[in-house]
Scaffold this active site. Structure first.
Site, PDB file in Angstrom:
ATOM      1  N   ASP A   1      -0.324   5.047   0.933  1.00  0.00           N
ATOM      2  CA  ASP A   1      -0.644   5.952   2.057  1.00  0.00           C
ATOM      3  C   ASP A   1      -0.512   5.248   3.403  1.00  0.00           C
ATOM      4  O   ASP A   1      -1.181   4.241   3.639  1.00  0.00           O
ATOM      5  CB  ASP A   1      -2.091   6.462   1.927  1.00  0.00           C
ATOM      6  CG  ASP A   1      -2.205   7.632   0.964  1.00  0.00           C
ATOM      7  OD1 ASP A   1      -1.231   8.379   0.813  1.00  0.00           O
ATOM      8  OD2 ASP A   1      -3.298   7.785   0.368  1.00  0.00           O
TER       9      ASP A   1
ATOM     10  N   ASP B   1       0.857  -1.186   0.000  1.00  0.00           N
ATOM     11  CA  ASP B   1       0.000   0.000   0.000  1.00  0.00           C
ATOM     12  C   ASP B   1       0.904   1.251   0.000  1.00  0.00           C
ATOM     13  O   ASP B   1       2.075   1.170   0.388  1.00  0.00           O
ATOM     14  CB  ASP B   1      -0.859  -0.082   1.271  1.00  0.00           C
ATOM     15  CG  ASP B   1      -1.600   1.184   1.571  1.00  0.00           C
ATOM     16  OD1 ASP B   1      -2.274   1.698   0.660  1.00  0.00           O
ATOM     17  OD2 ASP B   1      -1.516   1.677   2.724  1.00  0.00           O
TER      18      ASP B   1
ATOM     19  N   ASP C   1      -2.073  -0.614   5.958  1.00  0.00           N
ATOM     20  CA  ASP C   1      -2.451  -0.031   7.249  1.00  0.00           C
ATOM     21  C   ASP C   1      -3.945   0.203   7.444  1.00  0.00           C
ATOM     22  O   ASP C   1      -4.354   0.716   8.480  1.00  0.00           O
ATOM     23  CB  ASP C   1      -1.724   1.320   7.427  1.00  0.00           C
ATOM     24  CG  ASP C   1      -2.289   2.380   6.508  1.00  0.00           C
ATOM     25  OD1 ASP C   1      -2.602   2.061   5.339  1.00  0.00           O
ATOM     26  OD2 ASP C   1      -2.458   3.524   6.963  1.00  0.00           O
TER      27      ASP C   1
HETATM   28 MG   LIG Z   1      -3.014   3.036   3.484  1.00  0.00          MG
END
Ligand SMILES: [Mg+2]
Length: 253
Positions: A12, A10, A214
């Site tokens: 961000d 990922d 996340d």
């Molecule tokens: Mg993320």
């Protein structure tokens, strides 16, 4: 035989910090590339944004945009793995899994009418407003607005449950990134991950897949990989990345 290590990562909150900087993870990415791992950026971001970071990180591997809406594979990347694509440009074969952005925008309009809610998406915001709302510099906010499939949005007024139900009723997918809700066609990061995982297995006989992320929009990706690293309040991005390096070194020996 050494397995091919493929890291589905990922952007961000995973490669990028809260200020969208990657100075902390850049050396980690380089270490992994030197260990011959592939880094597949798997993001809610647009093609233009992902290409921007991919260029800066020196990545050549395939990438996934807009939460699994499309997979980009450089034309010379796979030598033997066979796949069908939905479109191509000069550089890439593109496997599109999402719904066109204009259709998603129409669906949002009807969802607002049906549920009596007030939703604001990137399509309703000026570039200046996107920059302000996300904290992105103006140039990157422009790239963030160049959406082809998935709409990030906030609910200004009304019930989240009503919106989610209406999205599902229309056969669309709903997910949560770090800052926004997202509505998109019937796809997710997991579907894109499965397709690429299969291609790596065809190409390298033995491929070990790792996922790092996340947010809830990474869960479908975690479900498809051999080993997941979930960044949380208890486990920082850098400790997850260090573990990935250790694991890669062990498997490469
Ligand atoms: Mg993320």
């Amino acid at each position: 035989m050494k397995p091919k290590i493929v890291v589905f990562a990922d952007l961000d909150g995973t490669i990028l910090d809260e200020r969208y900087k990657f100075s902390q993870t850049q050396p980690i990415i380089h270490t992994l590339l030197n260990l011959d791992a592939s880094i597949v950026l798997t993001s809610s971001k647009t093609r233009s944004e992902v290409e921007f970071y991919r260029r800066h990180l020196g990545l050549k591997d395939p990438f996934v945009v807009e939460n699994g809406s499309a997979i980009y594979i450089h034309k010379k990347y796979f030598k033997t793995a066979a796949f069908t694509y939905t479109k191509q440009n000069r550089q890439y074969y593109v496997i599109e899994l999402g719904m066109p952005y204009s259709e998603i925008r129409k669906k949002i309009e009807s969802i607002q009418k049906e549920t009596g809610t007030n939703i604001i998406g990137f399509g309703d915001m000026t570039t200046q407003k996107v920059a302000q709302d996300t904290g992105l510099p103006f140039e990157l906010a422009q790239l963030a607005k160049a959406r082809e499939y998935d709409e990030p949005f906030r609910i200004i007024e009304g019930s989240e449950n009503a919106v989610v139900d209406a999205i599902k009723d229309k056969g669309l997918c709903f997910t949560k990134g770090g800052r926004y809700f997202h509505v998109l066609g019937n796809t997710d990061k997991g579907k894109a991950t499965t397709i690429l995982k299969d291609l790596y297995q065809q190409e390298f006989q033995k491929a070990v897949t790792i996922g790092i992320g996340d947010s809830p929009n990474d869960f479908s990706m975690f479900a498809q990989v051999d080993k997941s690293f979930i960044i949380s309040d208890e486990k920082s991005s850098s400790s997850c990345w260090q573990e990935i390096i250790e694991l890669t070194k062990i498997m490469q020996n």
